[in-house]
Design a protein around this motif. Structure first.
Motif, mmCIF file in Angstrom:
data_model
loop_
_atom_site.group_PDB
_atom_site.id
_atom_site.type_symbol
_atom_site.label_atom_id
_atom_site.label_comp_id
_atom_site.label_asym_id
_atom_site.label_seq_id
_atom_site.Cartn_x
_atom_site.Cartn_y
_atom_site.Cartn_z
ATOM 1 N N TYR A 154 6.178 24.812 -4.220
ATOM 2 C CA TYR A 154 7.027 24.172 -5.216
ATOM 3 C C TYR A 154 6.879 22.664 -5.149
ATOM 4 O O TYR A 154 6.760 22.079 -4.067
ATOM 5 C CB TYR A 154 8.500 24.548 -5.004
ATOM 6 N N TRP A 155 6.925 22.040 -6.332
ATOM 7 C CA TRP A 155 6.806 20.582 -6.462
ATOM 8 C C TRP A 155 7.918 20.019 -7.326
ATOM 9 O O TRP A 155 8.344 20.648 -8.297
ATOM 10 C CB TRP A 155 5.485 20.198 -7.117
ATOM 11 N N GLY A 156 8.356 18.817 -6.991
ATOM 12 C CA GLY A 156 9.182 18.042 -7.892
ATOM 13 C C GLY A 156 8.323 17.258 -8.863
ATOM 14 O O GLY A 156 7.088 17.294 -8.811
ATOM 15 N N GLN A 157 8.973 16.536 -9.771
ATOM 16 C CA GLN A 157 8.241 15.802 -10.806
ATOM 17 C C GLN A 157 7.751 14.437 -10.343
ATOM 18 O O GLN A 157 6.931 13.814 -11.016
ATOM 19 C CB GLN A 157 9.124 15.636 -12.050
ATOM 20 N N GLY A 158 8.239 13.966 -9.229
ATOM 21 C CA GLY A 158 7.818 12.699 -8.673
ATOM 22 C C GLY A 158 8.749 11.554 -9.011
ATOM 23 O O GLY A 158 9.426 11.559 -10.030
ATOM 24 N N THR A 159 8.776 10.551 -8.131
ATOM 25 C CA THR A 159 9.514 9.324 -8.365
ATOM 26 C C THR A 159 8.631 8.145 -7.967
ATOM 27 O O THR A 159 7.977 8.165 -6.931
ATOM 28 C CB THR A 159 10.856 9.320 -7.596
ATOM 29 N N GLN A 160 8.608 7.119 -8.815
ATOM 30 C CA GLN A 160 7.712 5.987 -8.618
ATOM 31 C C GLN A 160 8.293 4.999 -7.619
ATOM 32 O O GLN A 160 9.438 4.561 -7.755
ATOM 33 C CB GLN A 160 7.454 5.273 -9.945
ATOM 34 N N VAL A 161 7.488 4.626 -6.632
ATOM 35 C CA VAL A 161 7.821 3.560 -5.698
ATOM 36 C C VAL A 161 6.806 2.447 -5.879
ATOM 37 O O VAL A 161 5.603 2.674 -5.750
ATOM 38 C CB VAL A 161 7.810 4.056 -4.237
ATOM 39 N N THR A 162 7.283 1.253 -6.196
ATOM 40 C CA THR A 162 6.420 0.097 -6.362
ATOM 41 C C THR A 162 6.881 -0.997 -5.415
ATOM 42 O O THR A 162 8.045 -1.399 -5.448
ATOM 43 C CB THR A 162 6.446 -0.416 -7.806
ATOM 44 N N VAL A 163 5.976 -1.479 -4.582
ATOM 45 C CA VAL A 163 6.298 -2.488 -3.577
ATOM 46 C C VAL A 163 5.595 -3.787 -3.945
ATOM 47 O O VAL A 163 4.369 -3.827 -4.043
ATOM 48 C CB VAL A 163 5.883 -2.041 -2.170
ATOM 49 N N SER A 164 6.368 -4.831 -4.148
ATOM 50 C CA SER A 164 5.816 -6.131 -4.500
ATOM 51 C C SER A 164 5.624 -6.977 -3.246
ATOM 52 O O SER A 164 6.398 -6.882 -2.288
ATOM 53 C CB SER A 164 6.722 -6.859 -5.487
ATOM 54 N N SER A 165 4.620 -7.831 -3.262
ATOM 55 C CA SER A 165 4.326 -8.685 -2.126
ATOM 56 C C SER A 165 4.962 -10.056 -2.280
ATOM 57 O O SER A 165 5.523 -10.386 -3.332
ATOM 58 C CB SER A 165 2.821 -8.834 -1.942
ATOM 59 N N GLU A 170 0.798 -1.219 0.000
ATOM 60 C CA GLU A 170 0.000 0.000 0.000
ATOM 61 C C GLU A 170 0.833 1.272 0.000
ATOM 62 O O GLU A 170 0.288 2.368 -0.133
ATOM 63 C CB GLU A 170 -0.989 0.016 1.170
ATOM 64 N N ASP A 171 2.150 1.154 0.141
ATOM 65 C CA ASP A 171 3.036 2.300 -0.018
ATOM 66 C C ASP A 171 3.297 2.626 -1.483
ATOM 67 O O ASP A 171 3.913 3.651 -1.782
ATOM 68 C CB ASP A 171 4.375 2.056 0.687
ATOM 69 N N THR A 172 2.865 1.760 -2.383
ATOM 70 C CA THR A 172 3.067 1.980 -3.812
ATOM 71 C C THR A 172 2.391 3.279 -4.239
ATOM 72 O O THR A 172 1.196 3.470 -4.034
ATOM 73 C CB THR A 172 2.515 0.811 -4.624
#
Length: 122
Positions: free
Chosen positions: A111-122, A89-91
């Protein structure tokens, strides 16, 4: 004017750890409060954490307390988010943000950054 660039996201195993970084450039970085938000597809963007300009005060959304740690290194113009005990659920896409104070940052960051993807597998 502040530019923010996130890094450190990726695919990780549940239970593992990850450290996100946000490199800032522009004037008066050390005078800004910094923070992190996250947003999963189809969901609202939510506040995660914030830190005062001095690093002396930190703030966390209740669901991440004890697992997430925010810190900053003003000499490197960088803010970090250490994430431990990762859960699926942190994904989300994690966004760095900056504002004058933690309170105003939480409501509506300047101000905002462009974002970075975090994907957590079970």
């Amino acid at each position: 004017q502040v530019q923010l660039v996130e890094s450190g996201g990726g695919l990780v195993q549940a239970g593992g750890s990850l450290r996100l970084s946000c490199a800032a450039s522009g004037r008066s970085f050390s005078s800004y409060a910094m923070g992190w938000f996250r947003q999963a597809p189809g969901k609202e963007r939510e506040f995660v954490s914030a830190i005062s300009w001095s690093g002396g005060n930190t703030y966390y959304e209740d669901s991440v307390k004890g697992r997430f740690t925010i810190s900053r290194d003003n000499a490197k113009n960088t803010v970090y988010l250490q994430i431990n005990s990762l859960k699926p659920e942190d994904t989300a896409v994690y966004y760095c943000a900056a504002d004058r104070t933690p309170a105003t940052l939480r409501r509506s960051p300047d101000y905002w950054g462009q974002g970075t993807q975090v994907t957590v597998s079970s």
